[in-house]
Design a protein around this motif. Structure first.
Motif, PDB file in Angstrom:
ATOM      1  N   THR A 355       0.850  -1.188   0.000  1.00  0.00           N
ATOM      2  CA  THR A 355       0.000   0.000   0.000  1.00  0.00           C
ATOM      3  C   THR A 355       0.884   1.235   0.000  1.00  0.00           C
ATOM      4  O   THR A 355       1.662   1.455   0.924  1.00  0.00           O
ATOM      5  CB  THR A 355      -0.916   0.031   1.234  1.00  0.00           C
ATOM      6  N   ASP A 357       0.910   5.196   0.067  1.00  0.00           N
ATOM      7  CA  ASP A 357       0.091   6.370   0.365  1.00  0.00           C
ATOM      8  C   ASP A 357       0.354   7.453  -0.674  1.00  0.00           C
ATOM      9  O   ASP A 357       1.489   7.657  -1.112  1.00  0.00           O
ATOM     10  CB  ASP A 357       0.413   6.900   1.762  1.00  0.00           C
ATOM     11  N   ARG A 414      -1.268  -1.288  -4.547  1.00  0.00           N
ATOM     12  CA  ARG A 414      -2.391  -0.331  -4.571  1.00  0.00           C
ATOM     13  C   ARG A 414      -1.939   1.022  -4.020  1.00  0.00           C
ATOM     14  O   ARG A 414      -0.962   1.116  -3.270  1.00  0.00           O
ATOM     15  CB  ARG A 414      -3.584  -0.847  -3.752  1.00  0.00           C
ATOM     16  N   ARG A 416      -3.150   4.309  -1.798  1.00  0.00           N
ATOM     17  CA  ARG A 416      -4.130   4.746  -0.808  1.00  0.00           C
ATOM     18  C   ARG A 416      -4.452   6.219  -1.045  1.00  0.00           C
ATOM     19  O   ARG A 416      -3.646   7.098  -0.734  1.00  0.00           O
ATOM     20  CB  ARG A 416      -3.594   4.555   0.608  1.00  0.00           C
ATOM     21  N   ALA A 417      -5.629   6.476  -1.659  1.00  0.00           N
ATOM     22  CA  ALA A 417      -6.042   7.851  -1.915  1.00  0.00           C
ATOM     23  C   ALA A 417      -7.477   7.850  -2.399  1.00  0.00           C
ATOM     24  O   ALA A 417      -7.926   6.918  -3.060  1.00  0.00           O
ATOM     25  CB  ALA A 417      -5.145   8.501  -2.963  1.00  0.00           C
ATOM     26  N   GLU A 418      -8.188   8.936  -2.057  1.00  0.00           N
ATOM     27  CA  GLU A 418      -9.555   9.098  -2.557  1.00  0.00           C
ATOM     28  C   GLU A 418      -9.515   9.490  -4.025  1.00  0.00           C
ATOM     29  O   GLU A 418      -8.671  10.283  -4.448  1.00  0.00           O
ATOM     30  CB  GLU A 418     -10.268  10.199  -1.759  1.00  0.00           C
ATOM     31  N   HIS A 419     -10.419   8.920  -4.795  1.00  0.00           N
ATOM     32  CA  HIS A 419     -10.604   9.301  -6.195  1.00  0.00           C
ATOM     33  C   HIS A 419      -9.358   9.085  -7.048  1.00  0.00           C
ATOM     34  O   HIS A 419      -9.170   9.773  -8.049  1.00  0.00           O
ATOM     35  CB  HIS A 419     -11.036  10.773  -6.296  1.00  0.00           C
ATOM     36  N   PRO A 421      -8.063   5.904  -8.746  1.00  0.00           N
ATOM     37  CA  PRO A 421      -8.264   4.468  -8.981  1.00  0.00           C
ATOM     38  C   PRO A 421      -7.060   3.814  -9.667  1.00  0.00           C
ATOM     39  O   PRO A 421      -7.155   3.288 -10.770  1.00  0.00           O
ATOM     40  CB  PRO A 421      -9.499   4.458  -9.874  1.00  0.00           C
ATOM     41  N   SER A 446      -8.776   2.452 -13.377  1.00  0.00           N
ATOM     42  CA  SER A 446     -10.212   2.441 -13.690  1.00  0.00           C
ATOM     43  C   SER A 446     -10.567   1.409 -14.742  1.00  0.00           C
ATOM     44  O   SER A 446     -11.323   1.691 -15.674  1.00  0.00           O
ATOM     45  CB  SER A 446     -10.644   3.833 -14.160  1.00  0.00           C
ATOM     46  N   ARG A 482     -15.897  10.400 -10.732  1.00  0.00           N
ATOM     47  CA  ARG A 482     -15.872  11.495  -9.758  1.00  0.00           C
ATOM     48  C   ARG A 482     -16.304  12.817 -10.370  1.00  0.00           C
ATOM     49  O   ARG A 482     -16.518  13.799  -9.669  1.00  0.00           O
ATOM     50  CB  ARG A 482     -14.485  11.630  -9.136  1.00  0.00           C
TER      51      ARG A 482
END
Length: 732
Positions: A355, A357, A414, A416-419, A421, A446, A482
């Motif tokens: 992960t 960030d 992956r 780690r964050a909003e919006h 993908p 996406s 989004r």
């Protein structure tokens, strides 16, 4: 008696006389020697001579070799060598015993100290075969009293004090002898490297070990500076007691450079023998790049980190295995190998992050990690000349890149964050004599896949960077979710490619001087969003759909192209055209990588008659960091004013004339659109040249006024005359 000797009556006749004494034994030895084959006789002669020499050396302690030793080393090293006191050089009984008092080895002419080495006493036991075979001398025992060694690089980095012989000979890496045990008293080591801006002084002392399993404890401590950053180090090396079979040297090292801490512990086969060592390394601090500065290696800045690994040396490689830890809020595992093939530093790494960030991604492209730590995403924005900037301007460390080569493989599962993908990042990095390539750099986004090849050539000045980024067909519903696009009912896809090249040692500079092309292609498909018609401002269509309950019906896209041609850091729409079932969406203007300004406008022409149509562009202006969408443009307000005037002067019904769209938009020929062709190659469905897509410039209107994306001085670009059939409303 008949058998008696008549001459010797007292002896029987059969008795024969035998020789007696030393001559007899010498004769027998000679006869025996002659019976030995010649090869064995030669071998015995050699052994005898060697034994005689050994005996002479052992008895005299080889003191008579003092002056020949000085002359030989002076000639071999091409530096004066002097022994002012006692001298011994002999076999004891098999290892070579070397002892010298008041010994000095002069330094090279350019060095800052007169002596490379001096010692009141040096006493050692040397394995004789290591002087003939092997890469390193093996010293079984070393005692130094009041010794000092000066290790120094020249300012140009071409020579050093420990490479003997020809003064013009290229400096070689320091090759420390393998020392099994040592006793040091009042001994110091001085190291200077002007290129790395490294200065350090270390002192050594030997004390009696507290643990009965060990005979002595070599303590060391020192201070220094690295690029004007002070550091300290201390530690100890426990040498095993000879009565302990299979004993190993125990090492403990603690180094500090501000808040950067490095701890090494474990066992060594010998005092300076790292081969086969079993060590553990723990390091932590605010920025991992500061730690690698000590190797002269440039890596991206990081947030606070803590890493641990096993360390050993095999052949010419230092191997950091079972690496595990964290940087910022991200994890890191893998292995790292450091070696010196052909006397050039090489890093090989195979790393993985489960992960990553999003804030830990920023420093990889030049953002300040401390600023990100304190401000989060806002830390990516700075103010230059009163305007916001988001492209990072941290310079590439060109000098550090010249010091090493690298081969790195880095996988991230992956983000780690909003919006954002993004997942399954794969990076293969290669650095070959200042040519840095990130090829391939891939990730999933996406439901699509991005693959890229980035080359940064720092062999010359300025740095030349090329970008080739490719987006495979990606579901539009996922990619634009989004921004209000609904995945349900959206079947359209997006594919894209960016090909540019620029000059400069920062990301901002390379893009500000770049040339190339950006193309986003929309094949046939549907897209649904509640506000899709707002971008077209076709009021009649929007109201009809809203009140007829048909708002959720997807917009059918025939084909689309959003493309820019980039010239010297300024991107001009070339073209922007999206052909839908009922409209043709067009765009003009551009943006600038120089000052990060945006100046774009989008409008739609209906293919069919529409009674209520604003037919006015939507403006996109501002800056990369602070974009602004202007939905109600001056043109729309003007048309509203015209409607009010007509309503007053003529009649209320006449006011609708100001919003009539005659529906004369020409459908696009999708071939050039889907091929990503420039504006000049675009055609209508009937094969005619399109006169409504511009000419690949930032022209503000069809009369040729160019007030598009401005340069750093805030001035518009050169005016370009246009000849087009109808007015393109809005900011163009």
């Amino acid at each position: 008696m008949a058998d008696a000797d008549p001459l010797r009556p007292d002896h029987p006749a059969s008795e024969v006389l035998q020789p007696r004494g030393a001559l007899h034994h010498l004769h027998r030895v000679r006869e025996g020697w002659r019976k030995i084959p010649w090869p064995f006789r030669i071998l015995l002669w050699i052994v005898g001579i060697i034994f005689a020499l050994w005996l002479i050396l052992f008895i005299t302690k080889g003191r008579f070799l003092k002056h020949p030793f000085e002359r030989f080393l002076t000639h071999r090293l091409e530096r004066p060598v002097d022994v002012g006191g006692d001298f011994q050089l002999y076999f004891d009984p098999v290892t070579i015993k070397f002892r010298a008092e008041q010994m000095t080895v002069a330094n090279t002419n350019w060095a800052s100290r007169p002596d490379f080495f001096r010692a009141d006493l040096i006493d050692s036991r040397i394995a004789p075969l290591s002087l003939i075979f092997g890469d390193k001398y093996k010293v079984r025992w070393l005692e130094l009293r009041n010794a000092a060694t000066d290790l120094e690089w020249s300012r140009d980095g071409k020579s050093n004090t420990w490479t003997f012989g020809d003064p013009n000979r290229k400096g070689e890496p320091f090759n420390l002898p393998l020392i099994r045990r040592a006793l040091l008293a009042g001994t110091t080591l001085r190291y200077r490297d002007p290129r790395m801006q490294l200065r350090t002084d270390i002192g050594f002392e030997t004390v009696k070990a507290q643990d009965t399993r060990f005979a002595s404890d070599v303590r060391f401590s020192g201070t220094g500076t690295m690029r004007d950053r002070p550091f300290t180090l201390r530690g100890g090396l426990l040498s095993p007691n000879e009565t302990v079979t299979g004993g190993k040297n125990s090492l403990a090292l603690h180094a500090e450079a501000g808040a950067t801490i490095l701890e090494v512990s474990g066992t060594l086969p010998g005092a300076t023998e790292i081969e086969g060592a079993d060590l553990r390394v723990i390091t932590h601090g605010p920025n991992l790049a500061r730690l690698f500065d000590f190797l002269g290696v440039a890596i991206p800045e990081t947030r606070t980190y803590r890493l641990a690994s096993a360390l050993t040396k095999q052949g010419g490689e230092w191997r950091f295995t079972h690496l595990k830890g964290r940087f910022g809020d991200s994890d890191l595992t893998g292995r790292l190998t450091v070696s010196l093939p052909q006397n050039r530093l090489l890093l090989k790494a195979d790393l993985a992050t489960q992960t990553l960030d999003i804030l830990d991604v920023g420093p990889f492209i030049g953002y300040n990690p401390q600023k990100l730590e304190a401000q989060g995403a806002k830390g990516t924005i700075s103010t230059v000349g009163g305007t916001p900037r988001i492209l990072p301007d941290a310079p590439l460390r060109i000098e550090a890149l010249r010091n090493f080569d690298a081969r790195v493989k880095y996988d991230v599962r992956r983000i780690r964050a909003e919006h954002v993908p993004i997942s399954n990042i794969g990076l293969t990095l290669a650095l070959d004599r200042s040519l840095l390539t990130l090829s391939p750099l891939t990730f999933d986004m996406s439901g699509g896949h991005v693959s890229s090849d980035i080359g940064i050539n720092a062999r010359g000045h300025p740095v030349h960077t090329r970008y080739d980024i490719r987006l495979s067909p990606t579901p539009m519903g996922k990619l634009l979710a989004r921004w209000g696009v609904e995945e349900s009912g959206t079947t359209g896809t997006i594919k894209a490619r960016v090909q540019m090249a620029g000059l400069g040692d920062t990301l901002h500079d390379s893009l500000s001087t770049s040339n190339g092309r950006i193309a986003v292609i929309l094949p046939a498909g549907s897209m649904w969003t509640r506000n899709i018609q707002l971008s077209e401002l076709d009021i009649g269509t929007f109201i009809t759909k809203m009140f007829a309950g048909k708002l959720k019906k997807p917009v059918q896209i025939n084909c689309g192209l959003i493309a820019f041609t980039v010239r010297n850091g300024v991107a001009a729409a070339d073209p922007i055209i999206i052909d839908t079932q009922k409209n043709v969406l067009l765009g003009r203007g551009g943006f600038s990588f120089r000052n990060e300004s945006l100046d774009l406008a989008f409008r739609a022409d209906g293919k069919k008659f529409s009674l209520f149509s604003g037919q006015s562009p939507v403006g996109l202006d501002g800056y990369f960091a602070r974009p602004h969408i202007d939905v109600i443009s001056p043109q729309l307000i003007a048309r509203g004013g015209a409607a009010a005037t007509l309503g007053i002067v003529v009649s209320p019904l006449a006011s609708v004339l100001a919003f009539v769209d005659i529906g004369d938009a020409k459908s696009a020929a999708c071939g050039p659109v889907l091929a990503g062709a420039t504006a000049a190659a675009q055609r209508t469905r009937g094969g005619k040249i399109r006169d409504d897509v511009g000419h690949g410039t930032t022209a503000k209107d069809e009369a040729g006024k160019d007030e598009g994306a401005k340069d750093e001085a805030g001035k518009g670009n050169t005016k370009e005359k246009k000849s087009q059939k109808k007015k393109f409303l809005g900011i163009f």
